[in-house]
Design a protein around this motif. Structure first.
Motif, PDB file in Angstrom:
ATOM      1  N   ILE A 135       0.853  -1.187   0.000  1.00  0.00           N
ATOM      2  CA  ILE A 135       0.000   0.000   0.000  1.00  0.00           C
ATOM      3  C   ILE A 135       0.892   1.243   0.000  1.00  0.00           C
ATOM      4  CG2 ILE A 135      -1.802   1.291   1.185  1.00  0.00           C
ATOM      5  CD1 ILE A 135      -2.715  -1.346   2.442  1.00  0.00           C
ATOM      6  N   VAL A 136       0.738   2.056  -1.027  1.00  0.00           N
ATOM      7  CA  VAL A 136       1.488   3.304  -1.156  1.00  0.00           C
ATOM      8  C   VAL A 136       0.535   4.459  -0.885  1.00  0.00           C
ATOM      9  CG1 VAL A 136       2.951   4.719  -2.635  1.00  0.00           C
ATOM     10  CG2 VAL A 136       2.926   2.222  -2.930  1.00  0.00           C
ATOM     11  N   THR A 137       0.821   5.261   0.132  1.00  0.00           N
ATOM     12  CA  THR A 137      -0.009   6.410   0.471  1.00  0.00           C
ATOM     13  C   THR A 137       0.783   7.690   0.239  1.00  0.00           C
ATOM     14  OG1 THR A 137      -1.177   5.120   2.163  1.00  0.00           O
ATOM     15  CG2 THR A 137      -1.392   7.516   2.255  1.00  0.00           C
ATOM     16  N   TRP A 138       0.263   8.528  -0.654  1.00  0.00           N
ATOM     17  CA  TRP A 138       0.922   9.790  -1.000  1.00  0.00           C
ATOM     18  C   TRP A 138       0.391  10.916  -0.128  1.00  0.00           C
ATOM     19  CZ3 TRP A 138       4.915   9.560  -4.448  1.00  0.00           C
ATOM     20  CH2 TRP A 138       5.007   8.399  -5.227  1.00  0.00           C
ATOM     21  N   SER A 139       1.124  12.010  -0.097  1.00  0.00           N
ATOM     22  CA  SER A 139       0.740  13.143   0.740  1.00  0.00           C
ATOM     23  C   SER A 139      -0.478  13.877   0.189  1.00  0.00           C
ATOM     24  CB  SER A 139       1.917  14.117   0.882  1.00  0.00           C
ATOM     25  OG  SER A 139       2.361  14.552  -0.395  1.00  0.00           O
ATOM     26  N   ASP A 140      -0.722  13.752  -1.117  1.00  0.00           N
ATOM     27  CA  ASP A 140      -1.879  14.374  -1.753  1.00  0.00           C
ATOM     28  C   ASP A 140      -2.443  13.405  -2.786  1.00  0.00           C
ATOM     29  OD1 ASP A 140      -1.759  17.177  -0.647  1.00  0.00           O
ATOM     30  OD2 ASP A 140       0.223  17.065  -1.573  1.00  0.00           O
ATOM     31  N   THR A 141      -3.636  13.702  -3.274  1.00  0.00           N
ATOM     32  CA  THR A 141      -4.222  12.890  -4.340  1.00  0.00           C
ATOM     33  C   THR A 141      -3.376  13.017  -5.606  1.00  0.00           C
ATOM     34  OG1 THR A 141      -6.440  13.164  -3.462  1.00  0.00           O
ATOM     35  CG2 THR A 141      -6.262  12.514  -5.770  1.00  0.00           C
TER      36      THR A 141
END
Length: 200
Positions: free
Chosen positions: A120-126
């Motif tokens: 799961i890769v979660t970025w700081s923004d969309t």
């Protein structure tokens, strides 16, 4: 002394095993590190968090580190990256800031068990797309050198210790990438004019 395993100075000379010549007999010799590319994946969705399910992470081993290259089109940074629910550590980042912004980051996690995992890769923004490349690395002590390039064509010089490994990853708008010095592991179109490639 009459025991021929001792020299005239009284010190024990354990040279029966030729591999001990010049070494402390109690010191083990490290084996070469190994690296195997396992899988790449892409998503063209607009999202903050991307789940890549059932990704191959290599052979279970107490010395294994799983390395992930994560890419996106935009200025976002990876906030968290998990492999099988465990949090990986950030290794390096690179960004092409001219024209469309292309971002790439490397993360790693020591994980001894399992052969597949959800990443799961979660970025700081969309962001409007995401891709990953994954490697199974064994026998590394740490990170020796990091280098990035925004040039076209990109070129970097890396200091790689003997018996070490090297990973390269690129995110660009060029559909064709040729690697020199490393063997290409993947080359994917993520969406439209965005491509990812990696080598080791």
């Amino acid at each position: 002394p009459t025991d021929t395993t001792y020299g005239t100075n009284g010190f024990f000379l354990d040279f029966a095993d030729s591999s001990n010549l010049g070494l402390d007999a109690n010191r083990s010799v490290a084996s070469a590190a190994t690296i195997s590319f396992t899988e790449s994946a892409t998503s063209s969705a607009d999202a903050t968090a991307y789940t890549f399910s059932g990704i191959a992470i290599g052979t279970a081993s107490s010395t294994r580190k799983v390395v992930v290259a994560a890419t996106t089109n935009g200025a976002s940074n990876v906030s968290t990256l998990t492999i099988g629910g465990a949090s990986a550590s950030h290794v390096a980042s690179g960004e092409i800031a001219s024209g469309p912004i292309h971002r790439i980051e490397l993360w790693q996690l020591a994980i001894a068990t399992g052969t597949t995992a959800d990443i799961i890769v979660t970025w700081s923004d969309t962001t409007d797309r995401c891709g990953i490349g994954v490697w199974d690395v064994n026998g590394i002590d740490g990170i020796y050198d990091i280098n990035t390039s925004e040039a076209d064509p990109g070129s970097v010089t890396m200091q790689v210790p003997a018996e070490g490994v090297c990973i390269g990853a690129v995110f660009s708008g060029d559909p064709t990438t040729s690697w020199t010095g490393l063997t290409e592991d993947y080359d994917d179109q993520i969406e439209a004019a965005d491509y990812q490639t990696g080598a080791s």
